[in-house]
Design a protein around this motif. Structure first.
Motif, PDB file in Angstrom:
ATOM      1  N   LEU A  68       0.807  -1.429  -0.167  1.00 40.19           N
ATOM      2  CA  LEU A  68       0.036   0.204   0.184  1.00 40.19           C
ATOM      3  C   LEU A  68       0.659   1.320   0.137  1.00 40.19           C
ATOM      4  CD1 LEU A  68      -2.443  -1.150   3.096  1.00 40.19           C
ATOM      5  CD2 LEU A  68      -2.401  -0.788  -0.029  1.00 40.19           C
ATOM      6  N   PRO A  69       0.514   2.101  -0.463  1.00 36.92           N
ATOM      7  CA  PRO A  69       1.526   3.760  -0.796  1.00 36.92           C
ATOM      8  C   PRO A  69       1.323   3.933   1.065  1.00 36.92           C
ATOM      9  CG  PRO A  69      -0.835   3.821  -2.331  1.00 36.92           C
ATOM     10  CD  PRO A  69      -0.740   2.712  -1.325  1.00 36.92           C
ATOM     11  N   LYS A 101      -1.883   3.844   3.737  1.00 35.72           N
ATOM     12  CA  LYS A 101      -3.591   4.385   2.958  1.00 35.72           C
ATOM     13  C   LYS A 101      -4.290   3.678   3.818  1.00 35.72           C
ATOM     14  CE  LYS A 101      -5.751   5.725  -0.675  1.00 35.72           C
ATOM     15  NZ  LYS A 101      -5.175   5.792  -2.598  1.00 35.72           N
ATOM     16  N   SER A 102      -4.450   2.734   4.700  1.00 34.60           N
ATOM     17  CA  SER A 102      -5.167   2.126   5.719  1.00 34.60           C
ATOM     18  C   SER A 102      -5.093   1.962   7.334  1.00 34.60           C
ATOM     19  CB  SER A 102      -5.212   0.160   5.499  1.00 34.60           C
ATOM     20  OG  SER A 102      -5.392   0.075   3.744  1.00 34.60           O
ATOM     21  N   GLY A 103      -4.394   3.431   6.987  1.00 37.01           N
ATOM     22  CA  GLY A 103      -4.025   3.888   8.227  1.00 37.01           C
ATOM     23  C   GLY A 103      -3.081   3.160   9.625  1.00 37.01           C
ATOM     24  N   GLU A 104      -2.395   2.496   8.596  1.00 37.36           N
ATOM     25  CA  GLU A 104      -1.194   1.165   9.925  1.00 37.36           C
ATOM     26  C   GLU A 104      -0.569   1.686   9.799  1.00 37.36           C
ATOM     27  OE1 GLU A 104       0.684  -3.117   9.001  1.00 37.36           O
ATOM     28  OE2 GLU A 104      -1.634  -2.100   8.063  1.00 37.36           O
ATOM     29  N   ASP A 105      -0.126   1.859  11.011  1.00 38.72           N
ATOM     30  CA  ASP A 105       2.001   3.091  11.554  1.00 38.72           C
ATOM     31  C   ASP A 105       2.354   1.194  10.884  1.00 38.72           C
ATOM     32  OD1 ASP A 105       4.183   3.492  12.604  1.00 38.72           O
ATOM     33  OD2 ASP A 105       3.218   4.127  14.461  1.00 38.72           O
ATOM     34  N   SER A 107      -1.684  13.309   3.757  1.00 38.88           N
ATOM     35  CA  SER A 107      -2.897  13.169   3.066  1.00 38.88           C
ATOM     36  C   SER A 107      -3.576  12.256   2.287  1.00 38.88           C
ATOM     37  CB  SER A 107      -3.892  14.436   3.146  1.00 38.88           C
ATOM     38  OG  SER A 107      -3.546  14.483   2.077  1.00 38.88           O
ATOM     39  N   PHE A 108      -2.207  11.434   1.625  1.00 31.75           N
ATOM     40  CA  PHE A 108      -3.064  10.632   0.685  1.00 31.75           C
ATOM     41  C   PHE A 108      -3.729  11.681  -0.153  1.00 31.75           C
ATOM     42  CE2 PHE A 108      -1.761   7.623   3.676  1.00 31.75           C
ATOM     43  CZ  PHE A 108      -0.838   7.258   3.007  1.00 31.75           C
TER      44      PHE A 108
END
Length: 152
Positions: free
Chosen positions: A50-51, A72-76, A118-119
């Motif tokens: 993922l980006p 992009k899924s919010g995972e650190d 912010s993608f």
């Protein structure tokens, strides 16, 4: 020896499985003047992935635990970027690299300008994680747009 982002030499290691091949950079590799690195793969990330972008700061802030890299899924995913930067630095030291040509805007390899977290395609001033660590160690970092005037 020059460190070079592997994607710039045509290796398909970008987040999307593609490359950013630049013939002049590939020539440096073929002339045995450069060694290829992909900090994100060295850090343990898969390709494709993922980006990712840095939020709340830049690479220096990530290294100081004051910001993080998220996908992009919010995972650190900061730990992968820090490990990749450390492994890249080890390679630089083994080869005595004083210069690096790395992929602009990347959360690892971006120099001077990176995406803002912010993608949305917006950019901000700052360095990627690997660039921040290399600069700490006195390695000159260039990107694919400004290397030609410095490297001959």
């Amino acid at each position: 020896m020059i460190l070079i982002s592997a994607c710039l030499a045509g290796l398909e290691c970008r987040y999307d499985g593609g490359d950013n091949k630049i013939p002049e950079i590939l020539k440096l590799v073929k002339e045995k003047k450069a060694i290829l690195v992909c900090p994100e793969q060295l850090g343990g990330m898969a390709t494709p992935r993922l980006p990712c972008e840095i939020i709340d700061g830049d690479g220096e802030d990530v290294l100081n635990n004051q910001a993080k890299v998220v996908n992009k899924s919010g995972e650190d995913v900061s730990m992968f970027f820090i490990k990749g930067a450390q492994e890249t630095l080890k390679i630089a030291k083994i080869y005595g690299a004083k210069t690096a040509i790395l992929k602009k805007r990347s959360p690892s390899c971006g120099s001077r300008i990176i995406y803002d977290g912010s993608f949305s395609g917006k950019k901000k001033i700052g360095d990627g994680v690997t660039v921040a660590l290399l600069k700490r160690e006195g390695i000159d970092v260039l990107d694919e747009e400004n290397f030609e005037t410095t490297i001959k």
